[in-house]
Structures are given as C-alpha cells and as structure tokens.
Write an enzyme that holds these catalytic residues in place. Structure first.
Site, PDB file in Angstrom:
ATOM      1  N   GLU A   1      33.147  35.314  43.256  1.00 34.14           N
ATOM      2  CA  GLU A   1      33.607  35.700  41.917  1.00 34.14           C
ATOM      3  C   GLU A   1      34.924  36.474  41.973  1.00 34.14           C
ATOM      4  O   GLU A   1      34.970  37.666  41.645  1.00 34.14           O
ATOM      5  CB  GLU A   1      32.535  36.540  41.231  1.00 34.14           C
ATOM      6  N   PRO A   2      36.024  35.860  42.364  1.00 37.26           N
ATOM      7  CA  PRO A   2      37.305  36.571  42.335  1.00 37.26           C
ATOM      8  C   PRO A   2      37.819  36.722  40.907  1.00 37.26           C
ATOM      9  O   PRO A   2      37.757  35.785  40.113  1.00 37.26           O
ATOM     10  CB  PRO A   2      38.229  35.652  43.152  1.00 37.26           C
ATOM     11  N   GLY A   3      38.282  37.891  40.564  1.00 34.46           N
ATOM     12  CA  GLY A   3      38.912  38.127  39.263  1.00 34.46           C
ATOM     13  C   GLY A   3      40.262  38.766  39.480  1.00 34.46           C
ATOM     14  O   GLY A   3      41.316  38.176  39.252  1.00 34.46           O
TER      15      GLY A   3
ATOM     16  N   CYS B   1      49.139  62.397  24.975  1.00 34.70           N
ATOM     17  CA  CYS B   1      48.979  63.843  25.000  1.00 34.70           C
ATOM     18  C   CYS B   1      47.943  64.252  26.041  1.00 34.70           C
ATOM     19  O   CYS B   1      46.891  64.816  25.730  1.00 34.70           O
ATOM     20  CB  CYS B   1      48.579  64.333  23.606  1.00 34.70           C
TER      21      CYS B   1
ATOM     22  N   TYR C   1      42.199  44.448  34.729  1.00 36.77           N
ATOM     23  CA  TYR C   1      41.593  45.639  34.132  1.00 36.77           C
ATOM     24  C   TYR C   1      42.528  46.467  33.256  1.00 36.77           C
ATOM     25  O   TYR C   1      42.053  47.335  32.525  1.00 36.77           O
ATOM     26  CB  TYR C   1      40.936  46.528  35.212  1.00 36.77           C
TER      27      TYR C   1
ATOM     28  N   GLY D   1      35.325  41.120  44.330  1.00 41.13           N
ATOM     29  CA  GLY D   1      35.831  42.422  44.763  1.00 41.13           C
ATOM     30  C   GLY D   1      36.934  42.344  45.782  1.00 41.13           C
ATOM     31  O   GLY D   1      37.287  43.354  46.399  1.00 41.13           O
TER      32      GLY D   1
ATOM     33  N   ARG E   1      43.820  53.002  34.857  1.00 39.43           N
ATOM     34  CA  ARG E   1      43.296  53.006  36.219  1.00 39.43           C
ATOM     35  C   ARG E   1      43.811  54.174  37.059  1.00 39.43           C
ATOM     36  O   ARG E   1      43.089  54.688  37.911  1.00 39.43           O
ATOM     37  CB  ARG E   1      43.606  51.683  36.915  1.00 39.43           C
TER      38      ARG E   1
END
Length: 461
Positions: A318-320, A389, A419, A276, A358
């Site tokens: 857990e870095p993403g 649309c 993401y 996170g 996002r």
C-alpha cells in the site's frame, strides 16, 4: 554541503551559522531526489516544472499552491506496479486523494486503499471499480460498512471484534459474502515517529498477535462462514527506510498463517504487508527504489513460507507517500524577512501550518529553495515560517537561502504531496490552497482554492 542538507539541521543556530557551516554553498542547486522529475532551473534561474515557469503558475493560480507533476506521479505508480509484478499495489488514498488522482492511479493499473466514507465517496465519484478498492479504518461505522457492501468493495480490512460482528450481521442481512482481511498488530517497533508507528502493541489499530486476539479473530471469521477471509494484513508504520521491520512482520504474520492452517486446515491465499515506504525530504534521506523493495520483500515472504511449509500467498502492498509525496511541491510567496538580533533570520511565507502541519505535528524536516530567480548572494541559514498565530508555525526549520531573499520572492518546498493537502485546515480562517496538475506545458486545476465565501457557507449561526 549542498543547500538542501540544512533541511535536517536542528537547534538554535545563528543566522550565518558556525564556521563549519560556512563552506561555500550553491543555493541555486537542486537535488533531484527531492523534486518532481520534470523540475529544472530555466535560463532565467527560475524553476520550471513540466515546461512551465513557477512565475506563470503563481500569476495564474496564486500562492500558496500545491503543484502536482502528473507525469512524475504516473511514473512512480508504474515503478511500483512493474517492480511488484503479480502483486496487488494499492495506492493509499489517505496520503492525498481527489477525483483526478483516483483516475491517474487507476489508469496506471493500481488498486486503491481508502479508510473513511469520504474517501470511498471520492473514489466512487471518480469511477473507480469498487472491486479494486480496499476499505481500512479502526472505527468504520454501520453507514460506512453498508455503503461498502452495497458498492461491492473488494476487500474490507477488519480491525476489531465489534467490527467483525457488525459486518457479519450486515452481510447476512444482504446475502453477500465480502472479501475481508484481518489486521494483525505484530509488535514491530518501526524506526519512525511514535505517532506514525502502527504495529507496536500500545495503539489503536488491529488485533494483537502476542495476546492471541489475531488468531481468535481469524478463527471467528472462518467459523461463522459469512465473511470470506482472504488473508492477513500488517502495517508497521510510515516513512520507513529499513526493511528489517517488514522481515520481522512477515515472519510473525506467516507464523499466524501457519497456526490458522493447523487449527482449521485452511491456507489463506493473500498477505498484505502494508506500506509506509519512506521518501527523501532532505538529502539526509536515502529511500529504497520500488525494485529494491520488491526484491527484498519477495525474498522475505518466500523464505518464511518455506520455513512454515506454506504456499506463497498473493502479496499486496500500500504505497501512498512514495507515489504522491515527491510528485508535488508547494509554492509560496515571501511576505517578510526578519533578522532577530543575529540569532536567526525568519523568512515568512503566505501559508504555513494550515497547508503543512507535519513540521509542527511530527517535527518533520523539509527543504526549500528560492524559486523565481537565481542569486549570487551569500547563503543565509534561515527558518521558513508561516503566517499563523503560533510560534510553532514552521514550514522548514533550517535551510540555506540566498542572503538577498526579499518580499515578493517565491519559495518552493518539495516533497509536499503526501498528507499536506489531506491534513490541511482552515486555522485562523485561512482558505486551503489549490492543487494544480501540470503536464507537458499545460496546467489545470484539480482542486480549486477555497474562498472566504466557502468558509462562510458553513457558518449558519
């Protein structure tokens, strides 16, 4: 104010903005923290990445396209690996996963975190050592757990009592003893959007610490003695800049560790504090470096272990987003420029919410720049929008672009590695963009562009 500072602005601001916004702005500037490390403006004013011009990339691969700077991604992976030393660094595959990225992170010495059967299949297809994979998820099916056991996945993160029973039965049938972690909901309210805060009590993940479920889960696993309980897991949310949440989380999880020791005489050897870690989407964001994070998190864990008279467990993170997010930008082509009665200027590009949901989903802020040329025109406060649309189809809410932005120009949006492709859709039957990896003057497709034929292939009616 630099051009990209406008990425954090909100509200109905006129196309030229109030007087305090009309300070001279260099719309050609690039704020390095927002872009992959090899991105520069060339002599012609166009962006170059890995010594390739964006015009070349647009001609070869079309737009929109996600452009991944491979050297940047690898460098960020190494930064975390080196900063955390003997800790286990799992790349969080949910941020973005394909076979090429699996190989990149494996080659840089990272482990891999997956959370569905599809992500596991991608990892195995790429040749990832299953012992270096952790499997998350709040509703892992029997088929997914079976595949994980048969493949020899290194860690399975338990998320419910149902899953404990399910995995115990499957492991007993197969005569295997998988390593597991118990996911603990620690009651920490991370300073982030409510949909990506994952450690408060009222949400779907993990076992509640306050209600006693986490302790009961750990004791059940130990007492059944079928699964190999290696440690506890906590994840407090996403896009976090303040490490105080990790301090509270570590204190509470290690308190639980002490309770388990006192109840069963067992000190669990591992502790996963999740990921996170935030990145810079605009110049308002100030993320910590991996070395700063490592220093603070080690200090927190060592201090709490001393207070509880526990041996310091092996740490994992857990870095993403922090690895892949800044390594990618999305390249768009401008289709129309529309001034709405002096209220706002809309710059419409050939993608939108199907390739980056996002902004609509989390009210996320992004930055943008004119990518194919420099401009001496005055800055224009614009909204970059997509072609879908929906009135909420916004890519960048407010950004300064040159007043002469026009159809056919290229616009680049940084920080789109995490993401965006993972959450991409075919809304309005728009094919998803390709992912183009660039390195040392060469480009290669690692995920091809979808076609209309692809969309029709699944339509069997």
């Amino acid at each position: 104010m630099r051009a990209h500072e406008a990425g954090a602005l909100h509200g109905d601001i006129g196309s030229r903005g109030p007087s305090w916004l009309r300070t001279p702005i260099d719309v050609n500037s690039l704020v390095s923290a927002l872009w992959p490390r090899t991105v520069v403006r060339g002599a012609d004013g166009a962006l170059r990445v890995a010594d390739l011009s964006v015009q070349e990339l647009a001609r070869e691969y079309g737009t929109p396209a996600y452009v991944l700077d491979e050297d940047d991604l690898r460098a960020r992976a190494r930064d975390f690996r080196d900063a955390f030393g003997d800790a286990d660094v799992y790349y969080a595959g949910k941020a973005f996963l394909c076979r090429a990225v699996v190989r990149m992170i494996a080659e840089e010495g990272l482990l891999l975190d997956v959370c569905t059967g599809g992500e596991l299949a991608t990892a195995l297809a790429a040749g990832m050592d299953p012992a270096r994979i952790a499997f998350h998820g709040n509703n892992k099916s029997v088929a997914e757990l079976t595949r994980a056991l048969d493949a020899g996945v290194g860690r399975i993160v338990l998320d419910s009592f149902t899953e404990i029973d399910r995995l115990t039965a499957l492991a007993r049938e197969r005569g295997v003893r998988p390593g597991v972690l118990v996911r603990v909901t620690v009651g920490v309210e991370a300073h982030t959007h409510e949909f990506i805060a994952t450690a408060h009590e009222d949400q779907k993940f993990g076992f509640s610490l306050a209600g006693g479920a986490a302790l009961a889960a750990a004791l059940r696993v130990l007492d059944d003695d079928v699964l190999d309980l290696r440690g506890l897991h906590s994840h407090i949310g996403s896009q976090i800049f303040d490490t105080s949440g990790f301090e509270v989380s570590a204190r509470r999880v290690l308190g639980l560790q002490a309770q388990i020791r006192d109840a069963r005489g067992v000190e669990l050897p591992e502790l996963d504090l999740g990921g996170g870690f935030g990145i810079a989407y605009t110049t308002q964001d100030d993320p910590s470096s991996p070395h700063e994070l490592a220093k603070r998190m080690r200090r927190i864990v060592e201090s709490e272990c001393a207070a509880e008279r526990l041996a310091v467990p092996r740490l994992s993170i857990e870095p993403g987003r922090a690895i892949v997010g800044p390594a990618v930008f999305t390249l768009y082509e401008v289709g129309t420029v529309k001034d709405v009665d002096g209220l706002r200027t809309y710059v419409s590009v050939d993608g939108g919410m199907s390739d980056n949901i996002r902004t609509a989903l989390y009210d996320a802020s992004y930055s943008a720049t004119l990518a194919n040329r420099a401009s001496a025109a005055e800055p224009l406060l614009a909204r970059v929008v997509g072609k879908h649309c929906e009135s909420g189809d916004i890519v960048v809410k407010d950004e300064f672009l040159p007043a002469d932005v026009q159809p056919g120009d290229l616009v680049a949006v940084p920080g789109t590695g995490a993401y965006c492709r993972s959450m991409a859709s075919n809304y309005n039957h728009v094919p998803r963009p390709p992912v183009v990896a660039v390195r040392a003057g060469r480009a290669r497709l690692i995920v091809r562009r979808e076609t209309e034929e692809d969309l029709l292939t699944l339509d069997v009616g």
